[in-house]
Every structure is written in C-alpha cells, then in structure tokens.
Motif scaffolding. Structure first.
Motif, PDB file in Angstrom:
ATOM      1  N   PHE A  28       0.839  -1.201   0.000  1.00  0.00           N
ATOM      2  CA  PHE A  28       0.000   0.000   0.000  1.00  0.00           C
ATOM      3  C   PHE A  28       0.872   1.248   0.000  1.00  0.00           C
ATOM      4  CE2 PHE A  28      -2.549   3.329   1.967  1.00  0.00           C
ATOM      5  CZ  PHE A  28      -3.749   3.206   1.294  1.00  0.00           C
ATOM      6  N   ARG A  29       1.865   1.289   0.868  1.00  0.00           N
ATOM      7  CA  ARG A  29       2.736   2.461   0.949  1.00  0.00           C
ATOM      8  C   ARG A  29       3.526   2.667  -0.342  1.00  0.00           C
ATOM      9  NH1 ARG A  29       4.883   1.752   7.124  1.00  0.00           N
ATOM     10  NH2 ARG A  29       3.149   2.852   8.104  1.00  0.00           N
ATOM     11  N   ASP A  32       0.951   4.077  -2.942  1.00  0.00           N
ATOM     12  CA  ASP A  32       0.291   5.341  -2.609  1.00  0.00           C
ATOM     13  C   ASP A  32       1.248   6.437  -3.075  1.00  0.00           C
ATOM     14  OD1 ASP A  32      -1.104   7.476  -1.574  1.00  0.00           O
ATOM     15  OD2 ASP A  32      -0.679   6.987   0.528  1.00  0.00           O
ATOM     16  N   LYS A  35       1.223   9.798  -1.531  1.00  0.00           N
ATOM     17  CA  LYS A  35       1.290   9.732  -0.062  1.00  0.00           C
ATOM     18  C   LYS A  35       0.077  10.365   0.605  1.00  0.00           C
ATOM     19  CE  LYS A  35       5.305   7.880  -0.546  1.00  0.00           C
ATOM     20  NZ  LYS A  35       5.230   6.538  -1.042  1.00  0.00           N
ATOM     21  N   SER A  38      -4.463   7.126   0.735  1.00  0.00           N
ATOM     22  CA  SER A  38      -5.393   6.314  -0.044  1.00  0.00           C
ATOM     23  C   SER A  38      -4.774   6.094  -1.418  1.00  0.00           C
ATOM     24  CB  SER A  38      -6.753   6.997  -0.163  1.00  0.00           C
ATOM     25  OG  SER A  38      -6.635   8.226  -0.844  1.00  0.00           O
ATOM     26  N   ILE A  39      -5.270   5.071  -2.095  1.00  0.00           N
ATOM     27  CA  ILE A  39      -4.758   4.798  -3.433  1.00  0.00           C
ATOM     28  C   ILE A  39      -5.882   4.951  -4.447  1.00  0.00           C
ATOM     29  CG2 ILE A  39      -2.817   3.340  -2.740  1.00  0.00           C
ATOM     30  CD1 ILE A  39      -4.472   0.893  -3.291  1.00  0.00           C
ATOM     31  N   GLU A  43      -3.574   3.307  -9.040  1.00  0.00           N
ATOM     32  CA  GLU A  43      -2.606   2.790  -8.078  1.00  0.00           C
ATOM     33  C   GLU A  43      -3.024   1.409  -7.573  1.00  0.00           C
ATOM     34  OE1 GLU A  43      -1.099   7.094  -6.291  1.00  0.00           O
ATOM     35  OE2 GLU A  43      -2.868   6.127  -5.426  1.00  0.00           O
ATOM     36  N   ASP A  75      -8.882   3.478   0.992  1.00  0.00           N
ATOM     37  CA  ASP A  75      -7.989   3.628   2.132  1.00  0.00           C
ATOM     38  C   ASP A  75      -7.397   2.258   2.463  1.00  0.00           C
ATOM     39  OD1 ASP A  75     -10.032   2.229   3.443  1.00  0.00           O
ATOM     40  OD2 ASP A  75     -10.703   3.941   4.595  1.00  0.00           O
TER      41      ASP A  75
END
Length: 90
Positions: A28-29, A32, A35, A38-39, A43, A75
């Motif tokens: 996820f990080r 994202d 930053k 949420s993506i 993404e 999220d």
C-alpha cells in the motif's frame, strides 16, 4: 485463517495474519504514489499486480465499485478487505 473451528485465532494463525497485514501495508505504501493515505484506482491496479493478482478490466472495475469511495480511492482498510477477498477467491 482460523482453521480449527474455535472461532479464535491461535498464535500461529495470528502470526500468519500479522505478516500478511505487514506485507499489505508495504505494498500500500509503495503504491500510494502521492502519499495521501489512499490509493487511486490506477494505483490499485499496480498494487494488486505487485501482490500477485493480474486481473482483467472487468474484475478490476468490480473491485473499485465494491471497495472504493465515491472519489474512486481506497484507504488501507478497504485495500486489506479487497486483498482478503481476492485471496479467498483464488
């Protein structure tokens, strides 16, 4: 992950779950890109491919419809739910 029918996670089962969640957070990080916490749907496609799921356009659209907010962003909680569902399906 719960396998013995007790309705509770044992230590080994919890450890497996914890490691999966840490892996999901890492993915996820990574995706994202802005930053924002949420993506986007774009993404998400990249994140799902990194997690090992190469989905067709229709299935990707269904996941967005089910798990995304009205702005088409997910999220982390929704991302985890989506991946858990995919793991269950596959």
């Amino acid at each position: 992950l719960q396998k013995d029918g007790s309705g509770k996670l044992g230590l080994v089962e919890f450890n497996v779950l914890w490691n999966r969640i840490r892996n999901y957070l890492s993915i996820f990080r990574k995706f994202d890109l802005d930053k924002s916490g949420s993506i986007s749907s774009y993404e998400l496609r990249l994140a799902l491919e990194a997690a090992g799921y190469r989905l067709n356009k229709r299935l990707h659209e269904l996941l967005i419809t089910r798990y995304a907010e009205p702005d088409l962003a997910l999220d982390f909680d929704s991302f985890v739910c989506c991946l858990v569902r995919l793991e269950t399906m596959f």
